[in-house]
Design a protein around this motif. Structure first.
Motif, PDB file in Angstrom:
ATOM      1  N   ILE A 265     -24.292  43.926 -16.010  1.00  0.00           N
ATOM      2  CA  ILE A 265     -25.472  43.888 -15.128  1.00  0.00           C
ATOM      3  C   ILE A 265     -26.671  44.331 -15.951  1.00  0.00           C
ATOM      4  N   GLY A 266     -27.615  43.406 -16.148  1.00  0.00           N
ATOM      5  CA  GLY A 266     -28.730  43.689 -17.063  1.00  0.00           C
ATOM      6  C   GLY A 266     -29.985  44.156 -16.344  1.00  0.00           C
ATOM      7  N   ALA A 267     -30.889  44.759 -17.108  1.00  0.00           N
ATOM      8  CA  ALA A 267     -32.194  45.183 -16.572  1.00  0.00           C
ATOM      9  C   ALA A 267     -33.274  44.192 -17.006  1.00  0.00           C
ATOM     10  N   TRP A 268     -34.485  44.367 -16.457  1.00  0.00           N
ATOM     11  CA  TRP A 268     -35.523  43.356 -16.631  1.00  0.00           C
ATOM     12  C   TRP A 268     -36.374  43.538 -17.880  1.00  0.00           C
ATOM     13  N   ASN A 269     -36.365  44.724 -18.493  1.00  0.00           N
ATOM     14  CA  ASN A 269     -37.381  44.980 -19.524  1.00  0.00           C
ATOM     15  C   ASN A 269     -37.084  44.280 -20.858  1.00  0.00           C
ATOM     16  N   TYR A 270     -35.787  44.186 -21.196  1.00  0.00           N
ATOM     17  CA  TYR A 270     -35.374  43.334 -22.320  1.00  0.00           C
ATOM     18  C   TYR A 270     -34.318  42.406 -21.721  1.00  0.00           C
TER      19      TYR A 270
ATOM     20  N   GLU B 299     -26.015  52.499 -19.040  1.00  0.00           N
ATOM     21  CA  GLU B 299     -27.139  52.618 -19.984  1.00  0.00           C
ATOM     22  C   GLU B 299     -28.382  52.893 -19.164  1.00  0.00           C
ATOM     23  N   LEU B 300     -28.800  54.150 -19.102  1.00  0.00           N
ATOM     24  CA  LEU B 300     -29.883  54.540 -18.195  1.00  0.00           C
ATOM     25  C   LEU B 300     -31.134  54.946 -18.982  1.00  0.00           C
ATOM     26  N   GLY B 301     -32.004  55.693 -18.344  1.00  0.00           N
ATOM     27  CA  GLY B 301     -33.271  56.002 -19.024  1.00  0.00           C
ATOM     28  C   GLY B 301     -33.555  57.487 -19.033  1.00  0.00           C
ATOM     29  N   GLY B 302     -34.812  57.816 -18.901  1.00  0.00           N
ATOM     30  CA  GLY B 302     -35.204  59.225 -18.909  1.00  0.00           C
ATOM     31  C   GLY B 302     -36.486  59.403 -19.691  1.00  0.00           C
TER      32      GLY B 302
ATOM     33  N   TYR C 254     -23.545  48.569 -17.014  1.00  0.00           N
ATOM     34  CA  TYR C 254     -24.765  48.523 -16.202  1.00  0.00           C
ATOM     35  C   TYR C 254     -25.929  49.106 -16.990  1.00  0.00           C
ATOM     36  N   THR C 255     -27.054  48.411 -17.008  1.00  0.00           N
ATOM     37  CA  THR C 255     -28.279  48.932 -17.614  1.00  0.00           C
ATOM     38  C   THR C 255     -29.353  48.987 -16.551  1.00  0.00           C
ATOM     39  N   GLY C 256     -29.972  50.130 -16.372  1.00  0.00           N
ATOM     40  CA  GLY C 256     -31.038  50.258 -15.378  1.00  0.00           C
ATOM     41  C   GLY C 256     -31.276  51.709 -15.045  1.00  0.00           C
ATOM     42  N   GLY C 257     -31.773  51.939 -13.860  1.00  0.00           N
ATOM     43  CA  GLY C 257     -32.121  53.300 -13.450  1.00  0.00           C
ATOM     44  C   GLY C 257     -30.933  54.069 -12.885  1.00  0.00           C
ATOM     45  N   GLY C 258     -31.089  55.397 -12.807  1.00  0.00           N
ATOM     46  CA  GLY C 258     -30.005  56.273 -12.371  1.00  0.00           C
ATOM     47  C   GLY C 258     -29.629  56.107 -10.904  1.00  0.00           C
TER      48      GLY C 258
ATOM     49  N   LEU D 299     -21.926  37.637 -16.181  1.00  0.00           N
ATOM     50  CA  LEU D 299     -23.264  38.176 -16.473  1.00  0.00           C
ATOM     51  C   LEU D 299     -24.104  38.162 -15.213  1.00  0.00           C
ATOM     52  N   LYS D 300     -24.789  39.285 -14.945  1.00  0.00           N
ATOM     53  CA  LYS D 300     -25.726  39.327 -13.815  1.00  0.00           C
ATOM     54  C   LYS D 300     -27.073  39.778 -14.361  1.00  0.00           C
ATOM     55  N   PRO D 301     -27.931  38.789 -14.760  1.00  0.00           N
ATOM     56  CA  PRO D 301     -29.245  39.162 -15.299  1.00  0.00           C
ATOM     57  C   PRO D 301     -30.129  39.742 -14.188  1.00  0.00           C
ATOM     58  N   SER D 302     -31.198  40.434 -14.590  1.00  0.00           N
ATOM     59  CA  SER D 302     -32.086  41.057 -13.602  1.00  0.00           C
ATOM     60  C   SER D 302     -32.972  40.024 -12.918  1.00  0.00           C
ATOM     61  N   GLU D 303     -33.025  40.125 -11.607  1.00  0.00           N
ATOM     62  CA  GLU D 303     -33.874  39.235 -10.805  1.00  0.00           C
ATOM     63  C   GLU D 303     -35.356  39.535 -11.001  1.00  0.00           C
ATOM     64  N   LEU D 304     -35.654  40.694 -11.598  1.00  0.00           N
ATOM     65  CA  LEU D 304     -37.069  41.044 -11.798  1.00  0.00           C
ATOM     66  C   LEU D 304     -37.661  40.342 -13.025  1.00  0.00           C
TER      67      LEU D 304
ATOM     68  N   THR E 258     -39.930  50.241 -22.294  1.00  0.00           N
ATOM     69  CA  THR E 258     -38.775  50.319 -23.180  1.00  0.00           C
ATOM     70  C   THR E 258     -38.058  51.629 -22.873  1.00  0.00           C
ATOM     71  N   CYS E 259     -36.745  51.542 -22.664  1.00  0.00           N
ATOM     72  CA  CYS E 259     -36.015  52.751 -22.240  1.00  0.00           C
ATOM     73  C   CYS E 259     -36.096  53.854 -23.292  1.00  0.00           C
ATOM     74  N   ILE E 260     -36.235  53.486 -24.569  1.00  0.00           N
ATOM     75  CA  ILE E 260     -36.254  54.485 -25.639  1.00  0.00           C
ATOM     76  C   ILE E 260     -37.664  54.718 -26.193  1.00  0.00           C
TER      77      ILE E 260
ATOM     78  N   PRO F 293     -23.753  53.789 -32.625  1.00  0.00           N
ATOM     79  CA  PRO F 293     -23.514  53.556 -31.195  1.00  0.00           C
ATOM     80  C   PRO F 293     -24.797  53.811 -30.409  1.00  0.00           C
ATOM     81  N   PHE F 294     -25.027  53.021 -29.359  1.00  0.00           N
ATOM     82  CA  PHE F 294     -26.212  53.222 -28.529  1.00  0.00           C
ATOM     83  C   PHE F 294     -25.794  53.590 -27.114  1.00  0.00           C
ATOM     84  N   GLY F 295     -26.247  54.741 -26.645  1.00  0.00           N
ATOM     85  CA  GLY F 295     -25.916  55.159 -25.284  1.00  0.00           C
ATOM     86  C   GLY F 295     -26.565  56.493 -24.983  1.00  0.00           C
TER      87      GLY F 295
ATOM     88  N   GLU G  67     -41.401  61.946 -13.706  1.00  0.00           N
ATOM     89  CA  GLU G  67     -40.612  60.715 -13.735  1.00  0.00           C
ATOM     90  C   GLU G  67     -40.774  60.015 -15.083  1.00  0.00           C
ATOM     91  N   GLU G  68     -39.834  59.131 -15.384  1.00  0.00           N
ATOM     92  CA  GLU G  68     -39.941  58.317 -16.601  1.00  0.00           C
ATOM     93  C   GLU G  68     -41.159  57.415 -16.444  1.00  0.00           C
ATOM     94  N   ILE G  69     -42.037  57.374 -17.459  1.00  0.00           N
ATOM     95  CA  ILE G  69     -43.302  56.638 -17.309  1.00  0.00           C
ATOM     96  C   ILE G  69     -43.066  55.125 -17.319  1.00  0.00           C
TER      97      ILE G  69
HETATM   98  P1  NAD Z   1     -33.532  46.569 -12.607  1.00  0.00           P
HETATM   99  O1  NAD Z   1     -34.388  46.713 -11.389  1.00  0.00           O
HETATM  100  O2  NAD Z   1     -33.627  45.326 -13.404  1.00  0.00           O
HETATM  101  O3  NAD Z   1     -32.046  46.840 -12.122  1.00  0.00           O
HETATM  102  C1  NAD Z   1     -30.976  46.776 -12.994  1.00  0.00           C
HETATM  103  C2  NAD Z   1     -29.900  45.900 -12.363  1.00  0.00           C
HETATM  104  O4  NAD Z   1     -29.404  46.521 -11.188  1.00  0.00           O
HETATM  105  C3  NAD Z   1     -30.413  44.523 -11.915  1.00  0.00           C
HETATM  106  O5  NAD Z   1     -29.535  43.536 -12.392  1.00  0.00           O
HETATM  107  C4  NAD Z   1     -30.425  44.613 -10.415  1.00  0.00           C
HETATM  108  O6  NAD Z   1     -30.160  43.391  -9.769  1.00  0.00           O
HETATM  109  C5  NAD Z   1     -29.308  45.593 -10.129  1.00  0.00           C
HETATM  110  N1  NAD Z   1     -29.496  46.282  -8.849  1.00  0.00           N
HETATM  111  C6  NAD Z   1     -30.661  46.750  -8.345  1.00  0.00           C
HETATM  112  N2  NAD Z   1     -30.443  47.355  -7.144  1.00  0.00           N
HETATM  113  C7  NAD Z   1     -29.107  47.262  -6.900  1.00  0.00           C
HETATM  114  C8  NAD Z   1     -28.249  47.709  -5.838  1.00  0.00           C
HETATM  115  N3  NAD Z   1     -28.728  48.360  -4.776  1.00  0.00           N
HETATM  116  N4  NAD Z   1     -26.926  47.456  -5.940  1.00  0.00           N
HETATM  117  C9  NAD Z   1     -26.439  46.796  -7.005  1.00  0.00           C
HETATM  118  N5  NAD Z   1     -27.197  46.360  -8.056  1.00  0.00           N
HETATM  119  C10 NAD Z   1     -28.502  46.582  -8.002  1.00  0.00           C
HETATM  120  O7  NAD Z   1     -33.768  47.737 -13.594  1.00  0.00           O
HETATM  121  P2  NAD Z   1     -34.478  49.126 -13.369  1.00  0.00           P
HETATM  122  O8  NAD Z   1     -33.580  50.072 -12.678  1.00  0.00           O
HETATM  123  O9  NAD Z   1     -35.880  48.948 -12.898  1.00  0.00           O
HETATM  124  O10 NAD Z   1     -34.553  49.475 -14.929  1.00  0.00           O
HETATM  125  C11 NAD Z   1     -35.383  50.435 -15.410  1.00  0.00           C
HETATM  126  C12 NAD Z   1     -34.567  51.601 -15.881  1.00  0.00           C
HETATM  127  O11 NAD Z   1     -33.576  51.153 -16.776  1.00  0.00           O
HETATM  128  C13 NAD Z   1     -35.367  52.623 -16.635  1.00  0.00           C
HETATM  129  O12 NAD Z   1     -34.971  53.901 -16.234  1.00  0.00           O
HETATM  130  C14 NAD Z   1     -34.970  52.376 -18.081  1.00  0.00           C
HETATM  131  O13 NAD Z   1     -35.109  53.498 -18.902  1.00  0.00           O
HETATM  132  C15 NAD Z   1     -33.563  51.953 -17.932  1.00  0.00           C
HETATM  133  N6  NAD Z   1     -33.137  51.144 -19.070  1.00  0.00           N
HETATM  134  C16 NAD Z   1     -32.149  51.622 -19.858  1.00  0.00           C
HETATM  135  C17 NAD Z   1     -31.748  50.897 -20.951  1.00  0.00           C
HETATM  136  C18 NAD Z   1     -30.653  51.378 -21.852  1.00  0.00           C
HETATM  137  O14 NAD Z   1     -30.177  50.571 -22.637  1.00  0.00           O
HETATM  138  N7  NAD Z   1     -30.238  52.628 -21.761  1.00  0.00           N
HETATM  139  C19 NAD Z   1     -32.362  49.680 -21.252  1.00  0.00           C
HETATM  140  C20 NAD Z   1     -33.356  49.232 -20.409  1.00  0.00           C
HETATM  141  C21 NAD Z   1     -33.734  49.956 -19.306  1.00  0.00           C
END
Ligand code: NAD
Length: 468
Positions: free
Chosen positions: A123-128, A222-225, A198-202, A149-154, A255-257, A413-415, A345-347
């Motif tokens: 499950i990917g995030a939108w920024n990359y 793979e989250l942020g901070g 999963y890559t995205g927010g906490g 693969l589930k790319p980000s809808e954003l 960019t998460c980093i 390793p990246f994490g 919050e993360e900027i």
């Molecule tokens: P996002 O909104 O693209 O969401 C990530 C994925 O989660 C998407 O595919 C989305 O469809 C899915 N999703 C959203 N809500 C959901 C739900 N309720 N149930 C199931 N799936 C759901 O990404 P985001 O959260 O806006 O990403 C930003 C965050 O990601 C930041 O905190 C950033 O630091 C972090 N990030 C981390 C990395 C890394 O590699 N560690 C890389 C990029 C971004």
């Protein structure tokens, strides 16, 4: 195969259980275990990146205003070299790793052998949006898995392109793309995947992990901070400013980093601000809105959030915004108010606050007062300070005298750690994340030492204590 974006409640929606069953049958056939198959898929990822480069650049520009060069370095070029690296290392990684067998196991041989897990959901995030889906996919393929693969809808243009290109280049029996939003992901998560990346927010990570727990599916999150960037007075401030500007304003700060904030003493801040300004001008011109090298904020919601953060301090550089264009200028803030929104919050945008820390100890205490970050940066010439920082600040990754550059080293390793994530991928770590590292001992028949068998005599006991 590309699935529609309809929800599973819709009669026209894809039947996720059927897709999962088909992938399971393919996996069980052994097709993905074959090293030649894995190599061919990884090669196809490389071909997709070079042959369809312009289409990919166009999609990334449409979603995030990324320039061609930035799209190459952080997306297509990265995905391609990562796939090539996996392909070249495949023989070595899949070889049995022999380990020593102790006397009690003699005659015998022991080793660790990697086996694929099964069906992996990415499950990917939108920024990359390209890198964060395809690099995970390449690692899962290298380890011999089927992938959903589930790319980000954003990032809709990139998501649609991935859904179109992946079935064209990769084996559609083994790799599927499901586009969609929350309902699709929720439905997908009901399937008993063998691993989820999963890559995205906490916040969403907790939903993913709870869904995975129902099937005891392991997760890599793979989250942020807030990644801190400490600048000590003895650093080469010219190079420091150049590198911070590069890292902070790439992808308009999304960019998460990216360095989230700078920690520096008053004198260093006074020297750093004009150097940051000079470098912003050199990289993006007098009006960054007109620069082809500068990106845009992904959507109106994030634009409103990030522009709101500018009020958290004194605008030392930039500060201009244009909602219609989703443009926020490269911005530096000083005199940040205590407990302001920007430090809570993360900027995730092009706004860089400089926070006062009169020495390294104060900076470390400030960092340790918050969640463990995904990355931590220090600029200094003092190796004692460098060591202290690396020992006392826990973070997913770290750079000394640069930012983000660990990403250029495939074998690192990246994490994250703690709230910035769990597990890792990239290079060998990615291969192992998507493999089960199975321990094997093969015993010879003879001699068959009687010592471990009953009856448990004093003599056997003594011997066992000795050879232990
Ligand atoms: P996002 O909104 O693209 O969401 C990530 C994925 O989660 C998407 O595919 C989305 O469809 C899915 N999703 C959203 N809500 C959901 C739900 N309720 N149930 C199931 N799936 C759901 O990404 P985001 O959260 O806006 O990403 C930003 C965050 O990601 C930041 O905190 C950033 O630091 C972090 N990030 C981390 C990395 C890394 O590699 N560690 C890389 C990029 C971004």
């Amino acid at each position: 195969m590309t699935e529609t974006t309809e929800s599973q409640d819709d009669p026209a929606s894809p039947d996720y259980a059927q897709i999962f069953a088909d992938l399971t049958a393919t996996f069980e056939s052994g097709k993905t275990r074959d090293l030649a198959w894995r190599r061919k898929q990884l090669q196809a990822v490389e071909s997709m990146m070079s042959e369809r480069e312009q289409e990919i650049f166009d999609a990334l520009h449409s979603d995030l205003g990324k320039s061609a060069m930035e799209s190459f370095t952080t997306e297509t070029g990265y995905v391609s070299s990562d796939a090539a690296y996996n392909r070249k290392k495949l023989n070595r990684w899949t070889r049995k790793q022999r380990v020593r067998t102790p006397i009690i196991g003699q005659p015998g041989k022991s080793w660790v052998q990697a086996e694929p897990l099964g069906i992996v959901l990415v499950i990917g995030a939108w920024n990359y949006p390209l890198q964060l889906t395809l690099a995970g996919m390449s690692a899962a393929i290298a380890a011999g898995n089927c992938v959903v693969l589930k790319p980000s809808e954003l990032a809709p243009a990139t998501s649609a392109l991935i859904a179109r290109l992946v079935p064209e280049y990769l084996d559609p029996d083994c790799i599927k793309v499901i586009e969609g939003d929350v309902p699709e992901t929720t439905a997908l998560l009901k399937q008993p995947f063998d691993h989820i990346l999963y890559t995205g927010g906490g916040k969403v990570a907790r939903i993913i992990m709870a869904a995975a727990a129902k099937h005891l599916t392991p997760v890599t999150l793979e989250l942020g901070g807030k990644s801190p960037c400490v600048v000590l007075p003895d650093a080469n401030l010219e190079a420091t400013a150049r590198r911070i500007v590069w890292g902070k304003y790439t992808n308009a700060g999304q960019t998460c980093i990216a360095p989230d904030y700078v920690l520096a003493d008053a004198d260093t801040e006074a020297l750093l601000v004009p150097l940051l300004e000079k470098n912003i001008r050199e990289m993006f011109g007098d009006n960054p809105q007109q620069s082809d090298s500068y990106g845009r904020i992904v959507n109106d919601r994030h634009f409103a959030r990030v522009s709101g953060l500018i009020e958290s301090g004194h605008v030392a550089i930039g500060g201009q915004t244009d909602a219609a264009d989703k443009y926020i200028a490269p911005t530096v803030l000083t005199d940040i108010e205590n407990d302001s929104a920007i430090m809570r919050e993360e900027i995730f945008g092009p706004v860089l606050p400089i926070i006062r820390a009169e020495n390294l100890e104060e900076a470390i205490a400030a960092i340790r007062g918050s969640d463990k970050p995904l990355a931590a940066y220090i600029f200094t010439n003092n190796s004692r300070d460098e060591r202290k920082f690396l020992e006392q600040v826990s973070s997913g990754s770290a750079c000394v005298n640069d930012v983000m550059m660990f990403m250029a080293v495939h074998e690192l390793p990246f994490g994250g750690v703690g709230p910035s994530g769990m597990g890792a991928y990239s290079g060998r770590a990615g291969f192992e994340t998507f493999s089960h590292m199975k321990s094997v001992i093969k015993r010879g028949w003879w001699p068959d030492l009687a010592v471990r068998y009953a009856p448990f005599t004093e003599k056997k006991f003594k011997f066992l204590r000795k050879v232990r």
